[in-house]
Design a protein around this motif. Structure first.
Motif, short mmCIF file in Angstrom:
data_model
loop_
_atom_site.label_atom_id
_atom_site.label_comp_id
_atom_site.label_asym_id
_atom_site.label_seq_id
_atom_site.Cartn_x
_atom_site.Cartn_y
_atom_site.Cartn_z
N PHE A 206 0.83 -1.21 0.00
CA PHE A 206 0.00 0.00 0.00
C PHE A 206 0.87 1.26 0.00
O PHE A 206 0.51 2.26 -0.62
N THR A 207 1.99 1.20 0.70
CA THR A 207 2.89 2.36 0.72
C THR A 207 3.46 2.62 -0.68
O THR A 207 3.54 3.77 -1.13
N ARG A 208 3.86 1.55 -1.38
CA ARG A 208 4.37 1.72 -2.75
C ARG A 208 3.30 2.30 -3.67
O ARG A 208 3.59 3.09 -4.57
N HIS A 209 2.06 1.92 -3.47
CA HIS A 209 0.97 2.35 -4.35
C HIS A 209 0.30 3.64 -3.86
O HIS A 209 -0.66 4.09 -4.49
N ALA A 210 0.78 4.21 -2.75
CA ALA A 210 0.09 5.34 -2.13
C ALA A 210 -0.14 6.51 -3.08
O ALA A 210 -1.25 7.09 -3.09
N PRO A 211 0.83 6.94 -3.90
CA PRO A 211 0.54 8.08 -4.79
C PRO A 211 -0.62 7.81 -5.73
O PRO A 211 -1.49 8.67 -5.93
N ARG A 212 -0.64 6.62 -6.32
CA ARG A 212 -1.76 6.28 -7.21
C ARG A 212 -3.07 6.19 -6.44
O ARG A 212 -4.12 6.67 -6.91
N LEU A 213 -3.03 5.60 -5.25
CA LEU A 213 -4.26 5.46 -4.46
C LEU A 213 -4.82 6.81 -4.06
O LEU A 213 -6.05 7.01 -4.05
N CYS A 214 -3.94 7.77 -3.75
CA CYS A 214 -4.42 9.12 -3.40
C CYS A 214 -5.13 9.76 -4.60
O CYS A 214 -6.12 10.48 -4.42
N ASP A 215 -4.63 9.51 -5.80
CA ASP A 215 -5.27 10.05 -6.99
C ASP A 215 -6.61 9.38 -7.26
O ASP A 215 -7.59 10.04 -7.65
N GLU A 216 -6.70 8.06 -7.05
CA GLU A 216 -7.90 7.32 -7.39
C GLU A 216 -8.96 7.36 -6.30
O GLU A 216 -10.16 7.24 -6.59
N LEU A 217 -8.54 7.53 -5.06
CA LEU A 217 -9.49 7.51 -3.95
C LEU A 217 -9.47 8.87 -3.25
O LEU A 217 -9.98 9.84 -3.75
N ALA A 218 -8.87 8.91 -2.06
CA ALA A 218 -8.79 10.17 -1.34
C ALA A 218 -7.60 10.09 -0.40
O ALA A 218 -7.32 9.03 0.18
N THR A 219 -6.92 11.22 -0.22
CA THR A 219 -5.72 11.22 0.62
C THR A 219 -6.03 10.78 2.04
O THR A 219 -5.28 10.02 2.64
N GLY A 220 -7.14 11.27 2.59
CA GLY A 220 -7.50 10.90 3.95
C GLY A 220 -7.74 9.40 4.10
O GLY A 220 -7.33 8.78 5.09
N PHE A 221 -8.40 8.80 3.11
CA PHE A 221 -8.65 7.36 3.15
C PHE A 221 -7.32 6.60 3.13
O PHE A 221 -7.13 5.64 3.88
N VAL A 222 -6.40 7.01 2.27
CA VAL A 222 -5.12 6.32 2.15
C VAL A 222 -4.31 6.49 3.43
O VAL A 222 -3.67 5.54 3.91
N TYR A 223 -4.34 7.67 4.01
CA TYR A 223 -3.64 7.91 5.28
C TYR A 223 -4.17 6.96 6.35
O TYR A 223 -3.38 6.33 7.09
N ASP A 224 -5.48 6.83 6.46
CA ASP A 224 -6.07 5.94 7.46
C ASP A 224 -5.72 4.48 7.18
O ASP A 224 -5.47 3.69 8.10
N LEU A 225 -5.70 4.11 5.90
CA LEU A 225 -5.35 2.74 5.52
C LEU A 225 -3.93 2.41 5.99
O LEU A 225 -3.69 1.35 6.60
N LEU A 226 -2.99 3.30 5.72
CA LEU A 226 -1.60 3.08 6.11
C LEU A 226 -1.45 3.10 7.63
O LEU A 226 -0.73 2.27 8.20
N ALA A 227 -2.12 4.04 8.28
CA ALA A 227 -2.00 4.15 9.73
C ALA A 227 -2.54 2.91 10.43
O ALA A 227 -1.93 2.40 11.39
N SER A 228 -3.68 2.41 9.99
CA SER A 228 -4.27 1.24 10.65
C SER A 228 -3.39 0.00 10.42
O SER A 228 -3.18 -0.79 11.36
#
Length: 251
Positions: A206-228
């Motif tokens: 998920f960390t490797r894919h984080a830039p793409r995930l932020c573009d496709e979803l939402a930065t807050g969602f990705v932050y919570d995904l990584l934090a959890s």
């Protein structure tokens, strides 16, 4: 496209990278396909038996169970989006799905009740376990996983995204709850080492894919995904949380 389908599609490449070949079957958890197979074997799921899969999500593990055993299957989930996706992905298997919040459970008796990676979300575990016991045929089995440990303190609850769904339980307390509900434990296997490996691999992917995930979803969602995922990794590595798979029988 619904939010649930957008999330599933966006996370799929990272999940495929994180799991060993053949071990990703559409699950939204840290369990491998092999661990799911082993738990169902311990529960003795057989052809023709009536299986209730609580909190089935998108149905990946359920489809695996049906294809492997030939059981009669009902998956239940509180998310209408998840149930719609599970139905779309049934692939001709003889599966049924129900959109419902539990408890109460569907008004039927089952040979096996399955609850994978979701007991954590129920703060009132005794009420759920009583409902499960009442839904089992005599000699029926309850196959499930659990996050074992004391309840979160204030600092941990503040750090964990969606902490309202995070209610771990000490193993002695859980065993007492099962007994009170009329369920006798037949097997209890610690899964922490394998699940720690999976969550670490998922966090890295998920960390490797984080830039793409932020573009496709939402930065807050990705932050919570990584934090959890980072918290689960750290807690399991430190022994703060242990993972178990359990099969209990109705007397």
């Amino acid at each position: 496209m619904t939010w649930r389908s957008r999330v599933d599609a966006a996370l799929l490449p990272a999940r495929m990278e994180a799991f060993a070949p053949g071990q990703f079957i559409g699950q939204e958890s840290f369990m491998t396909a092999g661990a799911i197979d082993a738990l169902m074997a311990r529960a003795g799921v057989a052809a023709g038996e009536h299986v209730l899969d609580l909190c089935c999500g998108l149905g990946g593990p359920g489809r695996r169970i049906v294809a492997a055993t030939g059981c009669r299957y009902l998956g239940v989930d509180a998310s209408d989006e998840a149930i719609a996706l599970a139905r779309d992905r049934s692939g001709g298997l003889a599966v049924e799905y129900l959109h419902a919040t539990v408890p109460p459970l569907p008004p039927s008796l089952f040979d096996v009740v399955v609850l994978l990676e979701t007991l954590l979300a129920f703060p009132d575990k005794p009420a759920l376990l009583r409902a499960i016991a009442e839904s089992l045929e005599a000699g029926g089995r309850f196959a499930f996983t659990v996050e074992e440990g004391r309840g979160l303190d204030a600092a941990e609850r503040a750090a964990m995204p969606n902490a309202s769904t995070v209610w771990p339980v000490p193993l002695p307390d859980l065993l007492g709850m099962l007994g009170d509900a009329g369920l006798k434990v037949g097997s209890c296997l610690e899964e922490t080492p394998s699940q720690l490996g999976v969550v670490s691999s998922l966090l890295a992917a998920f960390t490797r894919h984080a830039p793409r995930l932020c573009d496709e979803l939402a930065t807050g969602f990705v932050y919570d995904l990584l934090a959890s995922h980072a918290l689960w990794r750290d807690w399991m590595a430190a022994g703060r949380i242990r993972k178990f798979s359990i099969v209990a029988h109705r007397a």
